[in-house]
Design an enzyme around this catalytic site. Structure first.
Site, PDB file in Angstrom:
ATOM      1  N   LYS A 137       0.531   9.965   8.290  1.00  0.00           N
ATOM      2  CA  LYS A 137       0.859   8.545   8.161  1.00  0.00           C
ATOM      3  C   LYS A 137      -0.289   7.653   8.643  1.00  0.00           C
ATOM      4  O   LYS A 137      -0.704   6.713   7.960  1.00  0.00           O
ATOM      5  CB  LYS A 137       2.130   8.207   8.939  1.00  0.00           C
ATOM      6  N   CYS A 172       0.144  -3.002   9.517  1.00  0.00           N
ATOM      7  CA  CYS A 172      -0.129  -1.558   9.457  1.00  0.00           C
ATOM      8  C   CYS A 172      -1.616  -1.240   9.547  1.00  0.00           C
ATOM      9  O   CYS A 172      -2.062  -0.543  10.453  1.00  0.00           O
ATOM     10  CB  CYS A 172       0.411  -0.993   8.145  1.00  0.00           C
ATOM     11  N   GLY A 208      -5.312  -7.903   6.873  1.00  0.00           N
ATOM     12  CA  GLY A 208      -4.202  -8.377   7.703  1.00  0.00           C
ATOM     13  C   GLY A 208      -3.028  -7.418   7.648  1.00  0.00           C
ATOM     14  O   GLY A 208      -3.158  -6.275   7.216  1.00  0.00           O
ATOM     15  N   LYS A 221      -3.819  -1.614  12.707  1.00  0.00           N
ATOM     16  CA  LYS A 221      -3.634  -0.834  13.950  1.00  0.00           C
ATOM     17  C   LYS A 221      -3.535   0.673  13.751  1.00  0.00           C
ATOM     18  O   LYS A 221      -3.752   1.427  14.694  1.00  0.00           O
ATOM     19  CB  LYS A 221      -2.414  -1.343  14.715  1.00  0.00           C
ATOM     20  N   THR A 272       5.453   4.270  13.184  1.00  0.00           N
ATOM     21  CA  THR A 272       4.187   5.002  13.096  1.00  0.00           C
ATOM     22  C   THR A 272       3.763   5.415  14.507  1.00  0.00           C
ATOM     23  O   THR A 272       3.845   4.616  15.440  1.00  0.00           O
ATOM     24  CB  THR A 272       3.111   4.100  12.460  1.00  0.00           C
ATOM     25  N   ARG A 324     -11.599 -14.292  -2.926  1.00  0.00           N
ATOM     26  CA  ARG A 324     -10.719 -13.315  -3.581  1.00  0.00           C
ATOM     27  C   ARG A 324     -10.975 -13.118  -5.070  1.00  0.00           C
ATOM     28  O   ARG A 324     -10.146 -12.527  -5.774  1.00  0.00           O
ATOM     29  CB  ARG A 324      -9.257 -13.755  -3.412  1.00  0.00           C
TER      30      ARG A 324
END
Ligand code: SAJ
Length: 426
Positions: free
Chosen positions: A213, A267, A264, A270, A135, A407
């Protein structure tokens, strides 16, 4: 690069392919191409990883259904080899770069691995088709082109895999291919046609592929932030986020994602930063989403501290079991896991911490030991194994019965427990 000769080398499977970076992205790709009958070399700077791959041992944490056996087979059959030596790129027809592109402490792109890889392949790239799957921040492919030969055949085909389904994603996800030239885009598409199944390839320019992306993950980050915002609203107003969410989603065109203790993985944490690093003006909505998601571990720990207070247990006297280490349900992937931030904050508050995760080696002993004589437990990942837990029985093992669910796994407060749930004000 001669297009006809290249296409013929794909057709005959004689094309020599080098995949640089044997991680979650590069290794599945190398295996899949070798499985199609190409002679593939995997190149990595990590000697241990190269050692493992060259004898057919699966080196990643991620639990994958087919890939470990496929790796063994393609190595034994002589289709895949691994090396640390860039000279392997000599005479390569295709070089695919799949190295990590993380962010640094200032949230700027950290391209050390990328520039090392490009420098390593540079002298061999003249005759090859070079594809970057990592990426990239907008305009980075342009920078890569400047580092390689004038007229390099270059494309950016951003990866779309996720742990637990690496091979499936590789074969079945539609792919965006940014050609540095129209011809490079076409040639990259010809290569990916060798591995994909029943899906589409979309050819465009590099900048569009780069933005596309990074934005698809920024989009998901914003959607998760919106779900987390709804959790806060419901908690404040005394409602149940899981019920509200379900009802909102009955309205056509709405798909509220799931709130949780944070975002978390490698990908989503960031890609927003890669995208905005190229901008002159701040992208306020994206930044707000990041801030909301980054604050979620704090909220999760606040729930634990509130529950301990209610149970009259001082944090300094409390042992808390964190249920899961992995960031993603049903996987063993711990990269960027909110569980780590929850742990750090609980320790800072004075608590002792234990972990239990049925999917992660080293933490997968048994839940009975994990809950033995602890004061509280917090569910941070919705592993399927946690859905059927019998808290009435498990409570008998615990010193105090305090449970926090971030959750929506535990629908009813178990008898005798101090129970707190993210997004549930009642
Ligand atoms: N999360 C929530 N609520 C949700 C969904 C996710 O809090 O409703 C959290 C997860 O718990 C996790 C983080 O967000 O901590 C990321 O989850 P993810 O399901 O998006 O998983 P990733 O990080 O493995 O994302 C990858 C991405 N793939 C690539 O970048 C190639 C993403 O684009 C995919 O959408 C995602 O996998 C997927 O759906 O499989």
């Amino acid at each position: 690069m001669k297009s006809e000769r290249f296409r013929a080398s794909l057709e005959s499977k004689e094309a020599k392919i080098v995949v640089v970076g044997l991680g979650y992205v590069g290794l599945p790709l190398a295996i899949a191409l070798a499985d199609e009958g190409f002679r593939v070399w995997g190149l990595d700077v990590c000697e241990d990883r190269v050692g493992a791959v060259s004898v057919g041992d699966w080196p990643l944490w991620s639990q994958e259904l087919d890939l470990p056996a496929m790796l063994k087979r393609v190595v034994e059959d002589g289709y895949l080899d691994a090396t640390t030596d860039y000279a392997t790129c000599k005479d390569a027809d295709v070089i695919i770069v799949c190295v990590p592109t993380p962010i640094n402490e200032h949230k700027d792109p950290d391209y050390e691995a990328l520039w090392d890889a490009i420098t390593g392949i540079a002298e061999y790239a003249r005759k090859a088709l070079v594809i970057i799957e990592s990426t990239l921040a907008p305009y980075t492919t342009e920078g890569v082109a400047q580092m390689l030969w004038p007229g390099v055949s270059l494309a950016h085909c951003p990866e779309r895999v996720s742990p637990g389904a690496l091979l499936y994603n590789l074969r079945h996800m539609p792919r965006i291919i940014g050609g540095y030239t129209a011809e490079a885009g076409e040639l990259a598409a010809a290569l990916y046609l060798q591995v994909i199944r029943d899906t589409e390839l979309y050819i465009t320019d590099c900048l569009t592929a780069e933005i596309g992306k990074a934005f698809e993950n920024a989009y998901r980050d914003v959607q998760i932030a919106l779900a987390n915002e709804l959790a806060k609203i419901c908690q404040d107003l005394g409602a149940d986020v899981w019920e509200v969410r379900e009802l909102v989603n009955t309205c056509p065109g709405r798909n509220v994602l799931m709130p949780g203790p944070g975002v978390g993985g490698a990908c989503l944490t960031k890609d927003t930063w890669l995208l905005v690093s190229a901008l002159g003006e701040p992208a306020e909505l994206l930044m707000t989403a990041r801030a909301i998601n980054e604050a979620m571990p704090v909220q999760a720990v606040d729930l634990v501290l509130e529950a301990l207070r209610q149970a009259k247990i001082a944090p300094a006297n409390a042992t808390v079991t964190i249920l899961a280490v992995a960031y993603r349900a049903g996987t063993s992937d711990v990269r960027g896991s909110p569980a780590i931030q929850v742990m750090t904050r609980l320790i800072k508050a004075g608590c002792d911490v234990r972990f239990y995760d049925p999917h992660v080696d080293g933490y997968n002993g048994d839940i009975v030991t994990a809950l033995d004589e602890v004061d509280a437990a917090i569910i941070v990942t919705d592993h399927p194994e946690f859905a059927g837990l019998n808290w009435r029985n498990l409570g008998n093992l615990m010193r105090h019965r305090v449970l926090v669910d971030t959750r929506g796994v535990v629908r009813e407060a178990p008898d005798g427990f101090v129970f707190k749930a993210l997004g549930r004000g009642r």
